[in-house]
Design a protein around this motif. Structure first.
Motif: not given
Length: 195
Positions: A4-9, A11-12, A15-19, A36-38
């Motif tokens: 779950d920590a890996l998935l959180a990292q 996705v974040h 998302r950031k890499a794609r702006g 998505i925030s959760l």
């Protein structure tokens, strides 16, 4: 790292890499901004269907969300079973193990799936942002797989090839767990010849 920590990292980071903002990813994926925030804050364990929508909107395959950014030191092109990420879908109970080595640049990804008796998982993706081909090889039990309205019943040893991009439903009709191997390739399609 906890899955779950890996998935959180992942996705974040993707998302950031794609702006993309949370709102933009929500619009592109059909997953709510709050969900998505959760996920990114590791406050919920997303279902396979939700993760599939996010992967599509981020332009990656579902197994890519489960892959760490770099292989363990000294391992190179080997993925040791003890280091492979394992995730269980909270909705269906199906277990997915990412088999492929990380960081080797291969267009092929392998995933082992354990599918509970009677369970069903549906992936709705009318349009895929990444051209992904998939083959399902049943190792144990039976699986009913429906791709865009066409259904197949697979038994141990059977293999089904399909291209992602349609509604796909996986169902174990048996009374025992099934196990299968997924092979995914994101190799671009060759142009079709016309007569």
């Amino acid at each position: 790292m906890d899955v779950d920590a890996l998935l959180a990292q992942r996705v974040h980071a993707l998302r950031k890499a794609r702006g993309l903002t949370l709102e933009q990813l929500a619009q592109a994926s059909g997953v709510s901004r709050s969900m998505i925030s959760l996920i990114e804050r590791q406050e919920t364990s997303p279902t396979a269907a939700v993760l599939n929508k996010l992967a599509d909107a981020l332009g990656v395959s579902l197994p890519t969300l489960f892959a760490a950014d770099a292989p363990p030191a000294g391992e190179g092109p080997v993925s040791r079973r003890a280091d492979q990420s394992v995730w269980t879908d909270p909705a269906s109970g199906y277990e997915r193990r990412h088999l492929s080595p990380v960081g080797v640049g291969s267009p092929i990804e392998l995933v082992e799936v354990g599918f509970p008796a009677g369970a069903t998982v549906v992936f709705d993706n009318p349009v895929r942002s990444a051209g992904i081909h998939q083959q399902v090889w049943v190792l144990k039990g039976r699986m009913d797989i429906t791709v865009d309205g066409q259904a197949w019943r697979l038994a141990a040893g059977d293999c089904l090839a399909m291209r992602l991009g349609h509604r796909i439903a996986f169902h174990n009709p048996g009374t025992q767990p099934a196990r299968y191997l997924l092979a995914l390739s994101s190799t671009p399609d060759l142009p079709r010849r016309t007569a």
